[in-house]
Design an enzyme around this catalytic site. Structure first.
Site, PDB file in Angstrom:
ATOM      1  N   GLU A 133       0.833  -1.213   0.000  1.00  0.00           N
ATOM      2  CA  GLU A 133       0.000   0.000   0.000  1.00  0.00           C
ATOM      3  C   GLU A 133       0.864   1.258   0.000  1.00  0.00           C
ATOM      4  O   GLU A 133       0.533   2.245  -0.649  1.00  0.00           O
ATOM      5  CB  GLU A 133      -0.954   0.003   1.200  1.00  0.00           C
ATOM      6  CG  GLU A 133      -2.086  -1.009   1.089  1.00  0.00           C
ATOM      7  CD  GLU A 133      -2.976  -0.771  -0.118  1.00  0.00           C
ATOM      8  OE1 GLU A 133      -3.012   0.352  -0.629  1.00  0.00           O
ATOM      9  OE2 GLU A 133      -3.633  -1.731  -0.564  1.00  0.00           O
ATOM     10  N   TYR A 186      -6.172   6.834   3.944  1.00  0.00           N
ATOM     11  CA  TYR A 186      -6.325   5.778   2.947  1.00  0.00           C
ATOM     12  C   TYR A 186      -5.598   4.504   3.378  1.00  0.00           C
ATOM     13  O   TYR A 186      -6.169   3.407   3.375  1.00  0.00           O
ATOM     14  CB  TYR A 186      -5.800   6.234   1.567  1.00  0.00           C
ATOM     15  CG  TYR A 186      -5.614   5.052   0.674  1.00  0.00           C
ATOM     16  CD1 TYR A 186      -6.716   4.469   0.062  1.00  0.00           C
ATOM     17  CD2 TYR A 186      -4.366   4.434   0.533  1.00  0.00           C
ATOM     18  CE1 TYR A 186      -6.584   3.313  -0.687  1.00  0.00           C
ATOM     19  CE2 TYR A 186      -4.218   3.279  -0.201  1.00  0.00           C
ATOM     20  CZ  TYR A 186      -5.327   2.728  -0.814  1.00  0.00           C
ATOM     21  OH  TYR A 186      -5.200   1.580  -1.530  1.00  0.00           O
ATOM     22  N   ASP A 234      -9.582   6.351  -2.562  1.00  0.00           N
ATOM     23  CA  ASP A 234      -8.432   6.833  -3.330  1.00  0.00           C
ATOM     24  C   ASP A 234      -8.961   7.432  -4.638  1.00  0.00           C
ATOM     25  O   ASP A 234     -10.173   7.546  -4.834  1.00  0.00           O
ATOM     26  CB  ASP A 234      -7.420   5.701  -3.568  1.00  0.00           C
ATOM     27  CG  ASP A 234      -7.934   4.657  -4.562  1.00  0.00           C
ATOM     28  OD1 ASP A 234      -9.148   4.682  -4.885  1.00  0.00           O
ATOM     29  OD2 ASP A 234      -7.138   3.834  -5.014  1.00  0.00           O
TER      30      ASP A 234
END
Ligand code: SF4
Length: 354
Positions: A60, A141, A159
């Site tokens: 991520e 996020y 996102d």
């Protein structure tokens, strides 16, 4: 260090109507169609083959600002070098930055290491959103992505891909960069979220934005939620979402010198508090070494970072004595240094133009 996922939070879903967000959407049908599509069409990506929160978290962080195809080789190399949190926490900084070189936004690598060191002081990998959000480099996020994908916690991600899909699905006329619109679409994402499979649902929505509901000319014919999409119904899929004006791009000239002596190259290192590329090594610019004599112009290239395009001209030069603040580095050891991408490109040009 225990990274076993803990039990997901209890489902407690509000309806779209409760939140006052596009009450006409058929939430159950959208969830069902999206998940069915995802299971059939999702890309086989390395971070989708693991349940290890460390590996999911690394992916991520790497995927922030960087395309999937570019991330894959870095991800695999990085995890071969640092297979777990203790290995990342104890990595020498220069080696860590060299492993990250080419991905850009190097503060991500530094924050990963800071966070790894913080996690080592905890009894286990943090599994809830608030604890994840406390880690360096972990924003809304990333906390939602790791909490949902690695631990099954019911947090919706928001996102760029998700914003685009939801803005189109509801034909929202607002600018997705505005706080008001983002807030509205966040509420919608939370409403749509499948709380029994939040990680899978989040990935499905992001995958839809990345592969079907793409920024230009979305592939609506292949879209699993096309029957529920207001933009499609109104023929607005190519006009939405609205994003406002793009920031103005700028250009900058750079004249770089490649000064070589006895198999060594002259370099300087950016200070540790530099706004960009702190700790990285660079080739000297012409104005930094006024005593250098330019031999010949090698070639030029362009390199764009965010909104700035650098027009780089590369020269071979000689120099009598090493100026203060510069160091000689053996050419055959440059691969071990965190070198900026511009410096790397310039050195490659010189090698090819001999
Ligand atoms: Fe995007 Fe088209 Fe699907 Fe609507 S129908 S969500 S515009 S791909």
């Amino acid at each position: 260090m225990n990274s076993t996922p803990s039990k997901p939070d209890k489902p407690a879903k509000a309806s779209a109507a409760d939140l006052g967000v596009c009450p006409t959407l058929d939430v159950a049908a959208i969830c069902r169609n999206l998940l069915q599509w995802y299971r059939k069409h999702k890309r086989d990506l390395p971070w989708r083959r693991t349940e290890d929160p460390y590996r999911i978290w690394v992916s991520e962080i790497m995927l922030q600002q960087t395309r999937v195809a570019a991330v894959i080789p870095y991800y695999e190399r990085f995890l071969a070098l640092y297979p777990d949190i203790p290995a990342l926490a104890s990595a020498p900084e220069a080696e860590l930055l060299a492993a990250w070189a080419g991905l850009g936004y190097y503060s991500r690598a530094r924050n990963l290491q800071k966070a790894a060191r913080a996690i080592l002081k905890l009894p286990q990998f943090p599994s809830d959103y608030a604890a994840l959000r406390e880690l360096p480099g972990v924003g809304d996020y990333t906390a939602a992505a790791v909490a949902s994908i690695a631990f099954g916690r019911p947090h919706a991600v928001l996102d760029g891909n998700v914003l685009r899909v939801l803005s189109r699905m509801t034909a929202d006329p607002g600018n997705i960069k505005s706080d008001t619109v983002r807030k509205k679409l966040r509420a919608l994402a939370e409403t749509l979220l499948d709380r029994r499979r939040p990680g899978e649902f989040n990935q499905a929505l992001m995958e839809l934005g990345a592969t079907v509901c793409v920024p230009k000319q979305p592939l609506c014919g292949d879209c699993p939620v096309r029957l529920h999409c207001q933009a499609r119904r109104q023929g607005l899929e190519n006009q939405l979402p609205l994003t406002g004006a793009r920031p103005i791009a700028s250009r900058q000239q750079k004249h770089l010198l490649v000064i070589e002596r006895a198999g060594k190259i002259l370099l300087w290192q950016r200070p540790s508090d530099s706004r960009r590329l702190a700790g990285f090594w660079e080739l000297p610019e012409r104005e930094q070494v006024t005593g250098a004599t330019v031999q010949d112009e090698v070639a030029g290239f362009r390199h764009t970072i965010v909104n700035t395009t650098y027009l780089v001209q590369v020269y071979r030069a000689t120099l009598q004595s090493r100026p203060k603040g510069f160091r000689w580095h053996a050419k055959n050891k440059l691969g071990e240094l965190p070198l900026s991408t511009i410096a790397k490109k310039a050195l490659i040009l010189v090698t090819f133009c001999r």
